[in-house]
Design a protein around this motif. Structure first.
Motif, short mmCIF file in Angstrom:
data_model
loop_
_atom_site.label_atom_id
_atom_site.label_comp_id
_atom_site.label_asym_id
_atom_site.label_seq_id
_atom_site.Cartn_x
_atom_site.Cartn_y
_atom_site.Cartn_z
N LEU A 31 21.76 5.09 7.85
CA LEU A 31 21.49 5.22 6.42
C LEU A 31 21.49 6.67 5.96
O LEU A 31 20.93 7.54 6.63
CB LEU A 31 20.13 4.60 6.10
CG LEU A 31 19.89 3.16 6.55
CD1 LEU A 31 18.51 2.69 6.12
CD2 LEU A 31 20.96 2.22 6.01
N LEU A 32 22.13 6.91 4.83
CA LEU A 32 22.11 8.21 4.17
C LEU A 32 21.33 8.09 2.88
O LEU A 32 21.61 7.21 2.05
CB LEU A 32 23.54 8.67 3.86
CG LEU A 32 23.68 9.91 2.95
CD1 LEU A 32 23.08 11.15 3.62
CD2 LEU A 32 25.14 10.15 2.58
N ALA A 58 29.32 2.36 2.69
CA ALA A 58 29.31 1.12 1.92
C ALA A 58 27.90 0.90 1.37
O ALA A 58 26.99 1.68 1.65
CB ALA A 58 29.75 -0.05 2.78
N ASP A 59 27.74 -0.19 0.62
CA ASP A 59 26.44 -0.53 0.04
C ASP A 59 25.84 0.67 -0.69
O ASP A 59 24.65 1.00 -0.54
CB ASP A 59 25.48 -1.03 1.11
CG ASP A 59 26.00 -2.25 1.85
OD1 ASP A 59 26.68 -3.07 1.21
OD2 ASP A 59 25.74 -2.39 3.05
N ILE A 60 26.67 1.32 -1.48
CA ILE A 60 26.27 2.55 -2.16
C ILE A 60 25.44 2.24 -3.40
O ILE A 60 25.82 1.40 -4.22
CB ILE A 60 27.52 3.37 -2.55
CG1 ILE A 60 28.33 3.72 -1.30
CG2 ILE A 60 27.14 4.63 -3.32
CD1 ILE A 60 29.73 4.24 -1.59
N GLU A 61 24.31 2.91 -3.51
CA GLU A 61 23.46 2.79 -4.70
C GLU A 61 23.22 4.19 -5.24
O GLU A 61 22.72 5.07 -4.54
CB GLU A 61 22.12 2.15 -4.34
CG GLU A 61 22.21 0.74 -3.78
CD GLU A 61 20.85 0.20 -3.41
OE1 GLU A 61 19.85 0.68 -3.98
OE2 GLU A 61 20.78 -0.67 -2.52
N PHE A 74 21.95 6.35 -2.09
CA PHE A 74 21.66 5.64 -0.84
C PHE A 74 22.96 4.97 -0.40
O PHE A 74 23.67 4.36 -1.21
CB PHE A 74 20.57 4.58 -1.08
CG PHE A 74 20.06 3.93 0.16
CD1 PHE A 74 19.05 4.53 0.91
CD2 PHE A 74 20.58 2.74 0.60
CE1 PHE A 74 18.57 3.94 2.06
CE2 PHE A 74 20.11 2.13 1.75
CZ PHE A 74 19.11 2.74 2.48
N ALA A 75 23.30 5.10 0.89
CA ALA A 75 24.55 4.53 1.38
C ALA A 75 24.43 4.22 2.87
O ALA A 75 23.62 4.82 3.59
CB ALA A 75 25.71 5.49 1.13
#
Length: 257
Positions: free
Chosen positions: A136-137, A182-185, A252-253
């Motif tokens: 997680l980033l 992916a799953d970028i917020e 968040f990614a």
């Protein structure tokens, strides 16, 4: 971006960083407040990187959150790393665009107010490289709309840029996807600090080393120019004092490999 000058500026600011870094601390605290709603259920990192760690306030926050995690800081400035060591944290000197870590080294990266000194097309692939699969980033960085008061106060003084050309949120998202995330917020928030006078405004920026412009600076401004800049800045005064406005994106990614 002249990384050597950026490094020197932050090195000189290492001693005063904790004194003038009220904004940086508040951003870390806000990141920490938002963190639980972004984490997968039962997520608990074992190896964590504070990327652009400064003197370690973010690391201190994370230590309270995950006391058993193995935490490492990385910063461009040796003086900042030395401050981390003084506080008992592990840290290394390194450029976030080319970090001294093996691939798949971390499962969580925290990066508060450091990406503006990097090119997103370079730094996001590097952050992806050192994250393990599904790592997680979590980051925050300024976007356009930051420091408009500074931009206005010094406009036309010389040909220097007092405000960095920050990347827009959609640009950041594109670079994240291209890097393999992916799953970028992403969401933006305006953060306004207030100071009693123009000198305090300037000290709040210089005191943390964040005053490097993009173009080569001209000779030092004279008293008349500084007086003009101060008078222009006074036009923004409100009942709380002189505002310093930051437009921030919280990102968040998830690294996919």
């Amino acid at each position: 971006m002249d990384k050597e000058k950026v490094c020197q500026a932050f090195g000189r600011a290492a001693v005063s960083y904790d004194i003038f870094g009220r904004f940086q601390r508040e951003v870390c605290e806000r990141m920490l407040c938002l963190l639980p709603e972004r984490l997968p259920l039962s997520f608990k990192p074992s190896s964590l990187l504070d990327a652009g760690c400064g003197t370690g306030f973010g690391t201190q926050c994370l230590k309270c959150f995950w006391p058993d995690a193995d935490m490492t800081g990385c910063d461009l400035s040796q003086e900042m790393v030395d401050r981390m060591h003084e506080k008992g944290f592990s840290a290394v000197v390194g450029d976030l665009e080319k970090m001294p870590f093996d691939s798949d080294r971390f499962d969580f990266i925290w990066c508060s107010l450091a990406l503006q000194w990097c090119h997103p097309a370079i730094v996001f692939p590097e952050l992806h490289r050192v994250l393990e699969n599904n790592g997680l980033l979590y980051f925050t960085t300024p976007v356009p709309g930051t420091l408009p008061e500074i931009d206005f106060a010094f406009s036309g003084m010389d040909d220097s840029n007092r405000v960095l050309p920050f990347s827009a949120p959609d640009e950041l998202e594109n670079h994240l996807r291209q890097a393999g995330f992916a799953d970028i917020e992403l969401h933006t928030e305006k953060h306004v600090m207030h100071y009693p006078d123009f000198r305090s405004v300037i000290d709040s920026i210089r005191g943390v080393g964040a005053h490097q412009s993009v173009r080569k600076r001209q000779p030092l401004m004279g008293k008349t120019a500084w007086k003009t800049a101060g008078e222009r800045y006074e036009s923004f005064r409100d009942e709380a004092g002189l505002p310093v406005t930051y437009e921030l994106v919280y990102g968040f990614a998830v690294a996919k490999k």
